[in-house]
Design a protein around this motif. Sequence first.
Motif, PDB file in Angstrom:
ATOM      1  N   THR A 194       0.843  -1.183   0.000  1.00 27.79           N
ATOM      2  CA  THR A 194       0.000   0.000   0.000  1.00 27.79           C
ATOM      3  C   THR A 194       0.881   1.237   0.000  1.00 27.79           C
ATOM      4  O   THR A 194       2.057   1.180   0.369  1.00 27.79           O
ATOM      5  CB  THR A 194      -0.945   0.002   1.212  1.00 27.79           C
ATOM      6  N   ALA A 195       0.311   2.345  -0.426  1.00 23.29           N
ATOM      7  CA  ALA A 195       1.060   3.598  -0.452  1.00 23.29           C
ATOM      8  C   ALA A 195       0.104   4.742  -0.170  1.00 23.29           C
ATOM      9  O   ALA A 195      -1.114   4.621  -0.327  1.00 23.29           O
ATOM     10  CB  ALA A 195       1.748   3.794  -1.807  1.00 23.29           C
ATOM     11  N   GLY A 196       0.679   5.862   0.231  1.00 23.04           N
ATOM     12  CA  GLY A 196      -0.124   7.049   0.497  1.00 23.04           C
ATOM     13  C   GLY A 196       0.727   8.176   1.024  1.00 23.04           C
ATOM     14  O   GLY A 196       1.950   8.060   1.133  1.00 23.04           O
ATOM     15  N   VAL A 197       0.076   9.266   1.369  1.00 28.56           N
ATOM     16  CA  VAL A 197       0.786  10.474   1.795  1.00 28.56           C
ATOM     17  C   VAL A 197       0.877  10.560   3.317  1.00 28.56           C
ATOM     18  O   VAL A 197       0.059   9.984   4.041  1.00 28.56           O
ATOM     19  CB  VAL A 197       0.105  11.738   1.239  1.00 28.56           C
ATOM     20  N   ILE A 198       1.900  11.279   3.781  1.00 33.08           N
ATOM     21  CA  ILE A 198       2.084  11.500   5.213  1.00 33.08           C
ATOM     22  C   ILE A 198       0.848  12.186   5.788  1.00 33.08           C
ATOM     23  O   ILE A 198       0.341  13.160   5.229  1.00 33.08           O
ATOM     24  CB  ILE A 198       3.338  12.367   5.469  1.00 33.08           C
ATOM     25  N   GLU A 199       0.344  11.674   6.905  1.00 38.56           N
ATOM     26  CA  GLU A 199      -0.879  12.214   7.479  1.00 38.56           C
ATOM     27  C   GLU A 199      -0.641  13.588   8.122  1.00 38.56           C
ATOM     28  O   GLU A 199      -1.348  14.543   7.829  1.00 38.56           O
ATOM     29  CB  GLU A 199      -1.450  11.223   8.500  1.00 38.56           C
ATOM     30  N   ASP A 200       0.330  13.690   9.011  1.00 36.08           N
ATOM     31  CA  ASP A 200       0.625  14.960   9.680  1.00 36.08           C
ATOM     32  C   ASP A 200       1.832  15.574   8.988  1.00 36.08           C
ATOM     33  O   ASP A 200       2.977  15.304   9.351  1.00 36.08           O
ATOM     34  CB  ASP A 200       0.889  14.721  11.165  1.00 36.08           C
ATOM     35  N   GLU A 201       1.585  16.387   7.972  1.00 31.99           N
ATOM     36  CA  GLU A 201       2.653  16.919   7.123  1.00 31.99           C
ATOM     37  C   GLU A 201       2.960  18.376   7.501  1.00 31.99           C
ATOM     38  O   GLU A 201       2.149  19.277   7.251  1.00 31.99           O
ATOM     39  CB  GLU A 201       2.244  16.834   5.653  1.00 31.99           C
ATOM     40  N   PRO A 202       4.133  18.614   8.079  1.00 29.17           N
ATOM     41  CA  PRO A 202       4.461  19.988   8.477  1.00 29.17           C
ATOM     42  C   PRO A 202       4.518  20.958   7.308  1.00 29.17           C
ATOM     43  O   PRO A 202       4.199  22.142   7.466  1.00 29.17           O
ATOM     44  CB  PRO A 202       5.827  19.845   9.165  1.00 29.17           C
ATOM     45  N   ALA A 203       4.904  20.477   6.128  1.00 24.62           N
ATOM     46  CA  ALA A 203       4.969  21.360   4.961  1.00 24.62           C
ATOM     47  C   ALA A 203       3.595  21.879   4.566  1.00 24.62           C
ATOM     48  O   ALA A 203       3.480  22.924   3.908  1.00 24.62           O
ATOM     49  CB  ALA A 203       5.615  20.636   3.783  1.00 24.62           C
TER      50      ALA A 203
END
Length: 556
Positions: free
Chosen positions: A470-479
Amino acid sequence: MDARSTEPAISWTGCVKLPADFKTNSVTATKDGTILANVQMHRNATDFISGNITGGVWEWTPKNKKLRLLPGTELPGNNGIEMSPDETEFYIAVSGTQTVAIYSRADTSRPARSIKTPFYNLDNIHWSGNRLIAAGMMFDEPACGGTRKQIQDAHGNMNCHRGWVVSELDPKAMRWKILAYGEPNPAFGGIATGLVIGNTLWISSFQMDRAAYRTLPGPPSVAASCDPAMGLAFVCGMKRPEDLLQVGTSKYIVFGGSASGGGVGLIDTSARTWRQLDVTQARPDRKLYPDCPAVPDPKVLHAHGIALRPTATAGLYKLYTVTHAPFESIQIFALDARAGEPALSWTGCVKIPSDLHTNSVTAAGDGTIFANVQMKNGAIQADYMVGKITGGVYEWKPGDKSWRLLPGTELAGNNGIEISRDEKELYVAVSGTQSVEIFSRADKSKVLRSARAGWFNIDNIHWSGDRLVTAGVIEDEPACGGTRKQIVERGDNLNCHRGWVAAELDPVSLHWKVLSYGEAIAEFGGVSTGQVMGDTLWLSSNQMDRAGWRTSAHPK
């Protein structure tokens, strides 16, 4: 320390001796001179990485001038320690459990509160202004071969440089906020402490001869270049290749373009090139798929999620695509790879009600189709990001006149879907809870097992060889300024590029293994699918004109 002048100066005052068998890691103190020594290991207890109790907090007061163990503070790898501003509590970072344990000074028999980090080891913890900041290394680091316990058990290199995370803890609300993170770097490892001064993050190292600093992350700018970036290389020019799959064991990847006219494409992973597949060739099976009299207009046809199923004939596959235009449907193609480079012929489609927004599809060998509907009845993306139930899994069997909702599969943002090898279970990726929910096909009324990722959103889920990836984006993204829920609540930009993770899930043990991850960059965002081909990881994007690839876990 005298900081009354411009540059601080220190003068020695004295010391408190500790027993020789103490391996003390950190210290804090109160205004009255009471010292709390956080002992990581003592006597012969050293193996906190395996979860064994090794340390404890010892207190020394100016009045008694003796060290006293605070019962209840013995933990597996006491690491950093800090005092609350009012001095009624102290915070212990625990390496063996990746937690912060908070104790009341009035009663240390057990923690008053405890919180686990989502994906990294805790080292030091300190106040930085009015922020309580902890830092440490990635827990499951693919560049090092896994977790520290796995490395220790394999007698591997414990000094391998891991990625790092610095985050802020609210000790009352017990909530983490990631401030910055980074991939492994040969020039810097052993991250232990983080401090924020203005807009700059300072980071310490227990392995290196240096400290590091960087500006706190902000939203990546938009970049049109196809040049490699942050260890990723790209194949560009596609129309948002949301989902992709390896064709058997060949060098080819088939992908769906989720933008209008994106259609179906093919990547040659050896040449690092791609081409659009012709979707106009038709060999319709109108008896099996009577809904569609002709091939949809390729100028508008796109493919959101895809599934690829082998047939009884070697090299011949059924390709299923989720299509929103010109109407909601599952389109079915024959993908013929017997002659080498695959070609498509359209077989038919199964129409889906227009109020169902389907995200992904899988199928069984008997032709049963499972459509994973992300949003229905007017639900929108923001709804599942704040935890509302928005979707469900719908089933269609050959001969059926309509789709049937599988009760119990209604979740907060149904995303990817896959079927088990024996076709007895369904794996449903859920965006709103960052989890994979596993259902038995014999009883779909309730979740059979559940695996939460926590630190990244789970998008698509597929078999890649014998791996469930599985893949996906960082949940808590500081950017991007935090979690997607926080972005929704503030009305900010949900298309901000986030960092990404590709991970393998063992659907039986529910154990996660991180395969690779990366920071937020302008050149690549919206990561949604991962496929492993040899030593190369391929990534899809639901935002960009490209697919990405890297040949090792992390840039060197």
